[in-house]
Enzyme design. Structure first.
Site: not given
Ligand code: NAD
Length: 279
Positions: A114, A132, A221, A223, A261
Site C-alpha cells: 500500500q 496505492h 505493518g 492497520s 518488521a
Molecule cells: P497503515 O494503516 O498501514 O498502519 C500502519 C501500521 O504499521 C500500524 O498497524 C502500526 O501498528 C504498524 N507499525 C508501526 N511500526 C511498525 C514496525 N516497525 N513494523 C511493523 N509494523 C509497524 O498505515 P497508515 O500510516 O494509516 O497509512 C495510510 C495509507 O497511507 C496506507 O495506504 C499507507 O500505506 C500509506 N502510507 C504510506 C507510507 C509509505 O509509502 N511509506 C507512509 C505512510 C502512509
C-alpha cells in the site's frame, strides 16, 4: 466468528509455527503497509503523532480537499507535502524490506504494497504490486502512466516548498511541476491513489489474483483500516491460505508475530530456512 485462544501468547511458539508454514509454501504473498517502512524513517500516518493528526485525511487525502487547501491556504499544503514526502526521499530499505527480497531465493514471492515509497523495489523484490500507486511515477488525466519522476527533482521540489514563509498559489503550482501540472496535451499528477479513487491498475487485479492463489499470506505493518486493500487477508484466508501477521500491535491472524518488521522478518526467515537472510 474467530474464537480467541485461551492459551497465553508465545512469540517463540508463533515463530516456529510461522516458519513451518513458510517452509511448506510455494507461492507466498507479502502484503505491506506503512509499518514496513517505519524503520526506514518514514512515519506511519495513523499511529499516535502520525501525519493525520496534524493534517486530517478528509482535507489532505482527497482530490477535493487538496484542491480546496491549495486555493485557501497554499502554505499549509506546502507544509503537508514537505512533511509527507520529505522522509520518503531520504529513506533507504531496512532489514524488513531486505528480508522480503531475500525470500525470493526460496519461494515465489508476490509483494503487494500500500506504500508509495518504492522501497521494496529498491531492496531487490522483483514482483511488486503498488495498489496505492507511487510517488515516483506520473500519470495523465486519462490514467496513462507517463514514466518515472527522479528523486532529485522531487528533492528540489520539497526544498522549494520549504523555502519561504509566504507561499502564493502561483508559487506553489510552480514548485509542484515535477508532480502536478498542465501542459498543452492535458494535465498530469502522481499515480498516488487518494481516498475515494479506484485502486491502481493492473496492480489491484493482479494483487487479488495473487491473494486467491497463494499458499501463505504475510501481512506486515498494516492497520487493516484502508479499504479495499484491507480485505486481501480475508480473500487469502477464504481461499485456504494461512495468514501470518507481523505488527508491534496485536492483530487478528492465523499466526501472529508481535514486533517491528525489521527484526521479526529476518528472524522468521532464519527460523524457516536456517540461515540469516541478510548475508
Ligand atoms: P497503515 O494503516 O498501514 O498502519 C500502519 C501500521 O504499521 C500500524 O498497524 C502500526 O501498528 C504498524 N507499525 C508501526 N511500526 C511498525 C514496525 N516497525 N513494523 C511493523 N509494523 C509497524 O498505515 P497508515 O500510516 O494509516 O497509512 C495510510 C495509507 O497511507 C496506507 O495506504 C499507507 O500505506 C500509506 N502510507 C504510506 C507510507 C509509505 O509509502 N511509506 C507512509 C505512510 C502512509
Amino acid at each position: 466468528m474467530r474464537v480467541p485462544s485461551l492459551l497465553p501468547y508465545s512469540f517463540s511458539d508463533s515463530l516456529a509455527k510461522a516458519a513451518r508454514l513458510l517452509r511448506r509454501s510455494r507461492q507466498v504473498v507479502v502484503f505491506t503497509g506503512a509499518g514496513i517502512s517505519a524503520e526506514s524513517g518514514i512515519p506511519t500516518f495513523r499511529d499516535a503523532g502520525g501525519l493525520w493528526e496534524a493534517f486530517p485525511p478528509n482535507q489532505f487525502a482527497t482530490p477535493e480537499g487538496l484542491a480546496e487547501v491549495a486555493m485557501a491556504s497554499p502554505r499549509r499544503l506546502a507544509d503537508f507535502l514537505t512533511a509527507a514526502f520529505g522522509p520518503l526521499l531520504a529513506a533507504r530499505p531496512n532489514p524488513g524490506h531486505l528480508a522480503i527480497a531475500a525470500l525470493e531465493k526460496r519461494v515465489n514471492v508476490t509483494v503487494i504494497t500500500q506504500n508509495i515509497d518504492n522501497l521494496h523495489t529498491a531492496a531487490g523484490s522483483s514482483n511488486v504490486h503498488e495498489v496505492h500507486g507511487s510517488l515516483f511515477r506520473r500519470m495523465s488525466d486519462t490514467g496513462k502512466v507517463l514514466g518515472p519522476i527522479s528523486t532529485e527533482s522531487l528533492a528540489e521540489m520539497v526544498a522549494k516548498l520549504q523555502d519561504t514563509k509566504d507561499v502564493s498559489f502561483a508559487r506553489l503550482a510552480r514548485a509542484l511541476r515535477p508532480l502536478w501540472g498542465i501542459t498543452r496535451r492535458g494535465s498530469y499528477r502522481p499515480t498516488i491513489v487518494l481516498f475515494g479513487e479506484p485502486l491502481a491498475e493492473p496492480d489491484w487485479t493482479l494483487a487479488r489474483n495473487a491473494a486467491t492463489t497463494c499458499d501463505c499470506f504475510l501481512s506486515v505493518g498494516t492497520s487493516g483500516e484502508v479499504m479495499p486493500a484491507a480485505m486481501l487477508p480475508s480473500v487469502a484466508r477464504s481461499a485456504g491460505a494461512p495468514v501470518i501477521g507481523i505488527n508491534p500491535k496485536r492483530g487478528d491472524s492465523s499466526v501472529f508475530l508481535q514486533g517491528p518488521a525489521g527484526t521479526v522478518l529476518p528472524n522468521l526467515l532464519e527460523a524457516a530456512f536456517g540461515e540469516s537472510p541478510l548475508v
